[in-house]
Design a protein around this motif. Structure first.
Motif, PDB file in Angstrom:
ATOM      1  N   LYS A  35       0.831  -1.207   0.000  1.00  0.00           N
ATOM      2  CA  LYS A  35       0.000   0.000   0.000  1.00  0.00           C
ATOM      3  C   LYS A  35       0.864   1.254   0.000  1.00  0.00           C
ATOM      4  O   LYS A  35       0.585   2.209  -0.721  1.00  0.00           O
ATOM      5  N   ASN A  36       1.929   1.263   0.805  1.00  0.00           N
ATOM      6  CA  ASN A  36       2.801   2.434   0.857  1.00  0.00           C
ATOM      7  C   ASN A  36       3.498   2.663  -0.478  1.00  0.00           C
ATOM      8  O   ASN A  36       3.731   3.798  -0.872  1.00  0.00           O
ATOM      9  N   LYS A  37       3.816   1.580  -1.173  1.00  0.00           N
ATOM     10  CA  LYS A  37       4.430   1.711  -2.483  1.00  0.00           C
ATOM     11  C   LYS A  37       3.483   2.426  -3.442  1.00  0.00           C
ATOM     12  O   LYS A  37       3.894   3.295  -4.202  1.00  0.00           O
ATOM     13  N   TRP A  38       2.214   2.095  -3.394  1.00  0.00           N
ATOM     14  CA  TRP A  38       1.249   2.739  -4.280  1.00  0.00           C
ATOM     15  C   TRP A  38       0.973   4.165  -3.855  1.00  0.00           C
ATOM     16  O   TRP A  38       0.775   5.045  -4.702  1.00  0.00           O
ATOM     17  N   ILE A  39       0.974   4.432  -2.563  1.00  0.00           N
ATOM     18  CA  ILE A  39       0.779   5.812  -2.104  1.00  0.00           C
ATOM     19  C   ILE A  39       1.952   6.677  -2.549  1.00  0.00           C
ATOM     20  O   ILE A  39       1.773   7.838  -2.915  1.00  0.00           O
ATOM     21  N   ALA A  40       3.142   6.105  -2.582  1.00  0.00           N
ATOM     22  CA  ALA A  40       4.310   6.852  -3.046  1.00  0.00           C
ATOM     23  C   ALA A  40       4.230   7.154  -4.539  1.00  0.00           C
ATOM     24  O   ALA A  40       4.923   8.059  -5.027  1.00  0.00           O
ATOM     25  N   ILE A  42       1.587   8.336  -6.045  1.00  0.00           N
ATOM     26  CA  ILE A  42       0.566   9.362  -6.299  1.00  0.00           C
ATOM     27  C   ILE A  42       1.102  10.506  -7.163  1.00  0.00           C
ATOM     28  O   ILE A  42       0.436  10.902  -8.125  1.00  0.00           O
ATOM     29  N   PRO A  43       2.296  11.060  -6.900  1.00  0.00           N
ATOM     30  CA  PRO A  43       2.762  12.163  -7.753  1.00  0.00           C
ATOM     31  C   PRO A  43       2.899  11.759  -9.225  1.00  0.00           C
ATOM     32  O   PRO A  43       2.498  12.515 -10.115  1.00  0.00           O
ATOM     33  N   ASP A  44       3.436  10.566  -9.469  1.00  0.00           N
ATOM     34  CA  ASP A  44       3.606  10.117 -10.849  1.00  0.00           C
ATOM     35  C   ASP A  44       2.261   9.857 -11.520  1.00  0.00           C
ATOM     36  O   ASP A  44       2.067  10.202 -12.690  1.00  0.00           O
ATOM     37  N   LEU A  45       1.350   9.231 -10.782  1.00  0.00           N
ATOM     38  CA  LEU A  45       0.021   8.978 -11.344  1.00  0.00           C
ATOM     39  C   LEU A  45      -0.700  10.288 -11.658  1.00  0.00           C
ATOM     40  O   LEU A  45      -1.311  10.440 -12.720  1.00  0.00           O
ATOM     41  N   ALA A  46      -0.632  11.236 -10.727  1.00  0.00           N
ATOM     42  CA  ALA A  46      -1.295  12.526 -10.936  1.00  0.00           C
ATOM     43  C   ALA A  46      -0.711  13.241 -12.146  1.00  0.00           C
ATOM     44  O   ALA A  46      -1.447  13.791 -12.975  1.00  0.00           O
ATOM     45  N   THR A  47       0.602  13.213 -12.276  1.00  0.00           N
ATOM     46  CA  THR A  47       1.255  13.853 -13.416  1.00  0.00           C
ATOM     47  C   THR A  47       0.793  13.239 -14.728  1.00  0.00           C
ATOM     48  O   THR A  47       0.445  13.952 -15.680  1.00  0.00           O
ATOM     49  N   ALA A  48       0.760  11.920 -14.768  1.00  0.00           N
ATOM     50  CA  ALA A  48       0.354  11.238 -16.002  1.00  0.00           C
ATOM     51  C   ALA A  48      -1.090  11.565 -16.367  1.00  0.00           C
ATOM     52  O   ALA A  48      -1.386  11.870 -17.535  1.00  0.00           O
ATOM     53  N   PHE A  49      -1.972  11.529 -15.382  1.00  0.00           N
ATOM     54  CA  PHE A  49      -3.377  11.789 -15.686  1.00  0.00           C
ATOM     55  C   PHE A  49      -3.641  13.269 -15.984  1.00  0.00           C
ATOM     56  O   PHE A  49      -4.560  13.589 -16.735  1.00  0.00           O
ATOM     57  N   VAL A  74      -7.220   3.837  -9.775  1.00  0.00           N
ATOM     58  CA  VAL A  74      -6.008   3.012  -9.832  1.00  0.00           C
ATOM     59  C   VAL A  74      -5.602   2.565  -8.428  1.00  0.00           C
ATOM     60  O   VAL A  74      -5.292   1.393  -8.195  1.00  0.00           O
ATOM     61  N   LEU A  75      -5.607   3.500  -7.487  1.00  0.00           N
ATOM     62  CA  LEU A  75      -5.205   3.160  -6.125  1.00  0.00           C
ATOM     63  C   LEU A  75      -6.186   2.191  -5.471  1.00  0.00           C
ATOM     64  O   LEU A  75      -5.783   1.266  -4.762  1.00  0.00           O
ATOM     65  N   THR A  76      -7.477   2.386  -5.700  1.00  0.00           N
ATOM     66  CA  THR A  76      -8.484   1.496  -5.141  1.00  0.00           C
ATOM     67  C   THR A  76      -8.330   0.088  -5.704  1.00  0.00           C
ATOM     68  O   THR A  76      -8.477  -0.896  -4.981  1.00  0.00           O
ATOM     69  N   ALA A  77      -8.011  -0.007  -6.984  1.00  0.00           N
ATOM     70  CA  ALA A  77      -7.803  -1.317  -7.603  1.00  0.00           C
ATOM     71  C   ALA A  77      -6.595  -2.030  -6.994  1.00  0.00           C
ATOM     72  O   ALA A  77      -6.533  -3.254  -7.000  1.00  0.00           O
ATOM     73  N   ARG A  78      -5.661  -1.267  -6.442  1.00  0.00           N
ATOM     74  CA  ARG A  78      -4.468  -1.849  -5.820  1.00  0.00           C
ATOM     75  C   ARG A  78      -4.633  -2.048  -4.319  1.00  0.00           C
ATOM     76  O   ARG A  78      -3.689  -2.362  -3.621  1.00  0.00           O
TER      77      ARG A  78
END
Length: 118
Positions: A35-40, A42-49, A74-78
């Motif tokens: 979970k912490n890996k996916w929370i980390a 967030i900046p990359d996901l936000a940038t891409a979207f 994406v985060l919920t799916a993970r």
């Protein structure tokens, strides 16, 4: 049963309890590391979207909501539970990226104006 038998039995029980506790701690740590890996991310996901949303039509508020929804999906799916704090972090990183994009657009416009004036 003799005293030695009682000590042997209690020793065996303690070993089993220690093994179960160790396995439980490892599983808990593994689950939260993921979970912490996916929370980390967030900046990359936000940038891409944000960059994806910039290519679509619509107003700024609709684009921002789309970015937040997609990152949350994406985060919920993970397996990451989205609470208001995480949603605020997604919004902050998305707004930061939008500010960078707007600054780059402003610089490009200034360069075009200088080239046209020359």
């Amino acid at each position: 049963m003799s005293i030695k038998d009682w000590f042997d039995l209690s020793y065996a029980i303690l070993v089993v309890v220690a093994i179960v506790a160790y396995a439980g701690v490892k599983l808990y740590g593994l689950h939260h590391t993921i979970k912490n890996k996916w929370i980390a991310q967030i900046p990359d996901l936000a940038t891409a979207f944000v960059h994806e949303a910039e290519t679509t039509g619509g107003d700024g508020k609709a684009k921002m909501n789309a970015v937040i929804d997609e990152v949350s999906r994406v985060l919920t799916a993970r397996g990451v539970k989205i609470d208001p704090t995480i949603e605020a972090a997604i919004r902050a990183f998305a707004e930061k990226e939008v500010a960078k994009i707007n600054a780059n657009k402003s610089e490009e416009t200034d360069k075009e104006v200088q080239i046209n004036e020359a």
